[in-house]
Design an enzyme around this catalytic site. Sequence first.
Site, PDB file in Angstrom:
ATOM      1  N   HIS A 209       0.686  -0.808   0.212  1.00  0.00           N
ATOM      2  CA  HIS A 209       0.397   0.221   0.068  1.00  0.00           C
ATOM      3  C   HIS A 209       0.670   1.280  -0.041  1.00  0.00           C
ATOM      4  O   HIS A 209       0.116   2.296  -0.507  1.00  0.00           O
ATOM      5  CB  HIS A 209      -0.853   0.118   1.244  1.00  0.00           C
ATOM      6  CG  HIS A 209      -0.191   0.328   2.594  1.00  0.00           C
ATOM      7  ND1 HIS A 209       1.018  -0.583   2.825  1.00  0.00           N
ATOM      8  CD2 HIS A 209      -0.192   1.476   3.081  1.00  0.00           C
ATOM      9  CE1 HIS A 209       1.202   0.083   4.543  1.00  0.00           C
ATOM     10  NE2 HIS A 209       0.792   1.508   4.695  1.00  0.00           N
TER      11      HIS A 209
HETATM   12  N1  UDP Z   1      -3.572  -4.535   8.915  1.00  0.00           N
HETATM   13  C1  UDP Z   1      -4.829  -5.033   8.833  1.00  0.00           C
HETATM   14  N2  UDP Z   1      -5.573  -5.645   8.634  1.00  0.00           N
HETATM   15  C2  UDP Z   1      -4.958  -5.575   6.627  1.00  0.00           C
HETATM   16  C3  UDP Z   1      -3.911  -4.966   7.499  1.00  0.00           C
HETATM   17  C4  UDP Z   1      -2.989  -4.298   7.891  1.00  0.00           C
HETATM   18  O1  UDP Z   1      -4.960  -5.151  10.403  1.00  0.00           O
HETATM   19  O2  UDP Z   1      -5.813  -5.890   6.367  1.00  0.00           O
HETATM   20  C5  UDP Z   1      -2.663  -3.916  10.434  1.00  0.00           C
HETATM   21  C6  UDP Z   1      -1.465  -4.687  10.193  1.00  0.00           C
HETATM   22  O3  UDP Z   1      -1.422  -5.794  11.016  1.00  0.00           O
HETATM   23  C7  UDP Z   1      -1.177  -3.855  11.660  1.00  0.00           C
HETATM   24  C8  UDP Z   1      -1.341  -2.472  11.334  1.00  0.00           C
HETATM   25  O4  UDP Z   1      -2.705  -2.740  10.162  1.00  0.00           O
HETATM   26  O5  UDP Z   1      -0.829  -4.171  12.582  1.00  0.00           O
HETATM   27  C9  UDP Z   1       0.167  -1.453   9.935  1.00  0.00           C
HETATM   28  O6  UDP Z   1      -0.929  -0.235   9.259  1.00  0.00           O
HETATM   29  P1  UDP Z   1      -0.577   0.002   7.778  1.00  0.00           P
HETATM   30  O7  UDP Z   1       0.091  -1.382   7.034  1.00  0.00           O
HETATM   31  O8  UDP Z   1      -2.073   0.029   7.130  1.00  0.00           O
HETATM   32  O9  UDP Z   1       0.173   0.742   7.380  1.00  0.00           O
HETATM   33  P2  UDP Z   1       1.612   0.899   8.073  1.00  0.00           P
HETATM   34  O10 UDP Z   1       2.354   0.295   9.405  1.00  0.00           O
HETATM   35  O11 UDP Z   1       3.028   1.236   7.179  1.00  0.00           O
HETATM   36  O12 UDP Z   1       2.225   2.774   8.389  1.00  0.00           O
END
Ligand code: UDP
Length: 360
Positions: A209
């Site tokens: 993403h």
């Molecule tokens: N996550 C979730 N469902 C999904 C995809 C990700 O619950 O379908 C959770 C994942 O386990 C983690 C968090 O969302 O705890 C991460 O968010 P994201 O990847 O959107 O953002 P980033 O961590 O890159 O800022």
Amino acid sequence: MAKKIVTIVGARPQFIKAAAVSRELIKAGIEEKIIHTGQHFDDNMSKVFFDEMEIPKPHYNLDIHSLSHGAMTGRMIEEIEKILLIEKPDYLIVYGDTNSTLAGALAAQKLQIPIAHVEAGLRSFNMKMPEETNRILTDRISNLLFCPTDNAIENLKNEGFDNFTCKVIRTGDVMQDAAIFYDKMSYEKSLIINQLNLSHSNFVLCTLHRQENTDDINRLQNIIEALNILSEKYTIVLPLHPRTRNIIAKNNIKLKFKPIDPVGYFDMIQLIKNSKFIITDSGGLQKEAFFFKKFCITTRDETEWVELVKNGFNVVVGANKDKILHEANQLINKTADFDVDLYGNGKASKRIVSVLQESY
Ligand code: UDP
């Protein structure tokens, strides 16, 4: 002692981080008012987390989303300022590195409300990432910088934070608190492994993403081609972020497997725990792979979580198809001792709240 906190959340990972800290604030008898900026608004990107994780309902929902970075940040500052003037908290808590984080911090700073930044000190050193700007600026105006890792402390030292009037504190990572707390609950409540007809360790869990991958069609195509090739050997489980889904459709990129919709946190924990390994460009998921003893291939050019790479739990491969496939092959028989304490083993939120108690 801080008696009243305003918390800013807006994006999926912030709900997970706030869930851990809110629980400790309640235990400590500190009043918390939550502002949800609305940055993530689909039910499966927002509501599901509040419901499952029993995060206190936001007191304010600003419903600000689907705007350019500048417009979004500007409108958030304006709305958050109005609320801060009403609530007059002792501290504002912001999480991570999104536009909501920076907007909250700027609004508070202009009103001279002290700021606590959870997940301070992280750096990718890639100024093309909007997140890098958000975290550098937020750190600079925060009063309490809660750092998840030794490396984060080091980054702040290198930027001269020893000379600023702020407190830099190594707390560990609140995401590990959440992973530990919700582990058993997710096993009891999640049905996803059966629903998707998955059996233990026969699938690879992926997420995709990050703007640097979705907004560069070449990169996106390379990563998807690698996943298409891997899908001949493994089941690929890809809960697809709405932005990525739109870009894939618009550019007519072909997937040889069926992605699923974003899932809630309980389903996510079960997917991580039962997966063979993980391929992701998510910050949070790189750590969660480690929390649940899985190897991770990171489809970015750098990572903020360098300790995972140093310890051999994570490899950073960019958007290079051949590298992704090579590393996936390397993982077939790889083992490691995941029992190292890199992130505080679940005590970060307690530490944060006790510092807040002492700090006002
Ligand atoms: N996550 C979730 N469902 C999904 C995809 C990700 O619950 O379908 C959770 C994942 O386990 C983690 C968090 O969302 O705890 C991460 O968010 P994201 O990847 O959107 O953002 P980033 O961590 O890159 O800022």
